[in-house]
Motif scaffolding. Sequence first.
Motif, PDB file in Angstrom:
ATOM      1  N   ALA A 132       2.460  77.483  47.189  1.00 33.08           N
ATOM      2  CA  ALA A 132       3.820  77.112  46.800  1.00 33.08           C
ATOM      3  C   ALA A 132       4.242  75.804  47.460  1.00 33.08           C
ATOM      4  O   ALA A 132       4.854  74.932  46.825  1.00 33.08           O
ATOM      5  N   SER A 133       3.935  75.635  48.735  1.00 36.94           N
ATOM      6  CA  SER A 133       4.310  74.413  49.435  1.00 36.94           C
ATOM      7  C   SER A 133       3.587  73.211  48.846  1.00 36.94           C
ATOM      8  O   SER A 133       4.163  72.129  48.696  1.00 36.94           O
ATOM      9  N   THR A 134       2.311  73.396  48.507  1.00 41.70           N
ATOM     10  CA  THR A 134       1.515  72.298  47.969  1.00 41.70           C
ATOM     11  C   THR A 134       2.012  71.872  46.596  1.00 41.70           C
ATOM     12  O   THR A 134       2.256  70.683  46.329  1.00 41.70           O
ATOM     13  N   TYR A 135       2.179  72.837  45.706  1.00 37.54           N
ATOM     14  CA  TYR A 135       2.431  72.480  44.306  1.00 37.54           C
ATOM     15  C   TYR A 135       3.914  72.314  43.984  1.00 37.54           C
ATOM     16  O   TYR A 135       4.247  71.748  42.949  1.00 37.54           O
ATOM     17  N   SER A 136       4.811  72.761  44.858  1.00 35.14           N
ATOM     18  CA  SER A 136       6.215  72.361  44.686  1.00 35.14           C
ATOM     19  C   SER A 136       6.344  70.870  44.978  1.00 35.14           C
ATOM     20  O   SER A 136       7.148  70.170  44.349  1.00 35.14           O
ATOM     21  N   TYR A 137       5.546  70.362  45.902  1.00 33.58           N
ATOM     22  CA  TYR A 137       5.540  68.914  46.160  1.00 33.58           C
ATOM     23  C   TYR A 137       5.006  68.167  44.945  1.00 33.58           C
ATOM     24  O   TYR A 137       5.593  67.175  44.508  1.00 33.58           O
ATOM     25  N   LEU A 138       3.916  68.661  44.359  1.00 33.97           N
ATOM     26  CA  LEU A 138       3.393  68.024  43.148  1.00 33.97           C
ATOM     27  C   LEU A 138       4.447  68.019  42.044  1.00 33.97           C
ATOM     28  O   LEU A 138       4.577  67.044  41.301  1.00 33.97           O
ATOM     29  N   GLY A 139       5.211  69.104  41.935  1.00 36.78           N
ATOM     30  CA  GLY A 139       6.205  69.215  40.871  1.00 36.78           C
ATOM     31  C   GLY A 139       7.451  68.376  41.076  1.00 36.78           C
ATOM     32  O   GLY A 139       8.284  68.300  40.172  1.00 36.78           O
ATOM     33  N   GLY A 140       7.622  67.771  42.255  1.00 39.86           N
ATOM     34  CA  GLY A 140       8.760  66.875  42.422  1.00 39.86           C
ATOM     35  C   GLY A 140       9.578  67.063  43.667  1.00 39.86           C
ATOM     36  O   GLY A 140      10.516  66.304  43.912  1.00 39.86           O
ATOM     37  N   PHE A 141       9.264  68.081  44.494  1.00 42.02           N
ATOM     38  CA  PHE A 141       9.978  68.217  45.762  1.00 42.02           C
ATOM     39  C   PHE A 141       9.531  67.105  46.718  1.00 42.02           C
ATOM     40  O   PHE A 141       8.461  66.508  46.555  1.00 42.02           O
ATOM     41  N   ASP A 142      10.356  66.842  47.716  1.00 36.60           N
ATOM     42  CA  ASP A 142      10.080  65.724  48.626  1.00 36.60           C
ATOM     43  C   ASP A 142       9.327  66.131  49.882  1.00 36.60           C
ATOM     44  O   ASP A 142       8.786  65.268  50.578  1.00 36.60           O
ATOM     45  N   GLY A 143       9.292  67.405  50.200  1.00 33.91           N
ATOM     46  CA  GLY A 143       8.607  67.840  51.405  1.00 33.91           C
ATOM     47  C   GLY A 143       8.721  69.334  51.557  1.00 33.91           C
ATOM     48  O   GLY A 143       9.336  70.029  50.738  1.00 33.91           O
ATOM     49  N   SER A 144       8.122  69.841  52.634  1.00 29.49           N
ATOM     50  CA  SER A 144       8.087  71.281  52.879  1.00 29.49           C
ATOM     51  C   SER A 144       8.250  71.548  54.366  1.00 29.49           C
ATOM     52  O   SER A 144       7.868  70.733  55.214  1.00 29.49           O
TER      53      SER A 144
END
Length: 488
Positions: A132-144
């Motif tokens: 989730a942390s990896t691919y939420s970043y791919l989807g457009g989030f800025d960090g985790s």
Amino acid sequence: MAAEQDPAGLRDCVRFLRAFRLLDADVQFLASVLPPDTDPAFFEHLRALDCSGVTVRALPEGSLAFPGVPLLQVSGPLLVVQLLETPLLCLVSYASLIATNAARLRLIAGPEKRLLEMGLRRAQGPDGGLTASTYSYLGGFDGSSNVLAGQLRGVPVVGTLAHSFVTSFSGKEVPPDPMLAPAAGQGPRVDLTPRVEAWLERVCAHLGLGVQDPHPGERAAFVAYALAFPRAFQGLLDTYSVRRSGLPNFLAVALALGELGYRAVGVRLDSGDLLQQAQEIRALFRTTGAQFQAPWLESVPIAVSNNIDEEELARLSQQGSEVNVIGIGTSVVTCPRQPSLGCVYKLVSVGGQPRMKLTEDPEKQTLPGSKAAFRLLGSDGSPLLDLLQLAEEPAPQAGQELRVWPRGAQEACTVRPARVEPLLRLWVQQGQLCEPLPSLAESRAFAQRSLSQLSPAHRRLEPPAGYQVALSEKLRALVQRLSAGAPL
């Protein structure tokens, strides 16, 4: 959004394929659970299996994918590719679901708000949390906030204070080293605590509070944090009371640091009406900055969190909102609007002969044959439709009039694309990587570019406009022939 997906997990699939082997312990366990009369030669065959004969074509990570368009095409020895079904689905489905959900949340937030994934404690176990942390970043989030995602995957790591850190202080603590040097490195070190107390009196007078109102333990926690990270000081404001404690304590520490040349990097709110509180805090930052000749104070970022869903995200992102950073946990890692993605892995060809699954449910019928996929674009660069055709057919050309059959339609239509993009790329051939995979940051940038090319109607979330996926005439004829039970 028009049933769009951000395909993800390709890098995990490639890593899995290149490492795939059954160890002796694996084969021994299989022998213990299969019928005792299983042919021993079968187990010897399993020991020799690898993916050296496997070829993979796939959409690049971050592409836009629509129903019916293959995310992966896997070819190779039949037994091997059948064994790969569950692991590849596991690696692709959740990663694509997370990336798609993150892209949807990014569309709601708009390009200006910083989105932080903070969902590890709500995730589906540690592996699910890392995905989730990896691919939420791919989807457009800025960090985790997931440090492991930063260490293993290169996701930018971000975070704020915890309430437990603040409440662990009583106010009676004495910092082991209360001295702080100016930010420029020149000049004597100063004791930060007395300066904070002096500023507290001035801040409380400005805010109409008594100096006894702000919680001393909270202030001690802020001082300790400021001494440890003077260039990254931030305040968590709602541990006791935002207006009567968190805000004046933060301002006292921030202004004391400001005298030494440091600038606070933000505050966070984690309860209450986040939008309204952000408006009030921004106003007080402006008046306090003007009162004490600290103009930098009015632009201190305001971060918010607290079970933010799509509706609250839209509210926090509306025009005029003073919220700068939004931390989302549960709503990104659990995907509450659609908790699973219905990816399937189906046999479409054996020995060059097409195969098709016929079923009582038309939606579960498969498209036979090895296929190629193309995106047809208009003169403005926006996608018109995606075209599926048999791999042996000549690729469509820009400017060529094409007769195609939209899925689910009873009539053909014609389209003349200004540009044609092949969708499936060769990544693995006979077990060997054909080209380096893009970095996670590159795939993230590609996903945002892809989303920006969609027309406003297709980007719209409610109600979404449908996006057409069409079949070539030759592919449609094959589907009809096999559906009718005719021989090839």
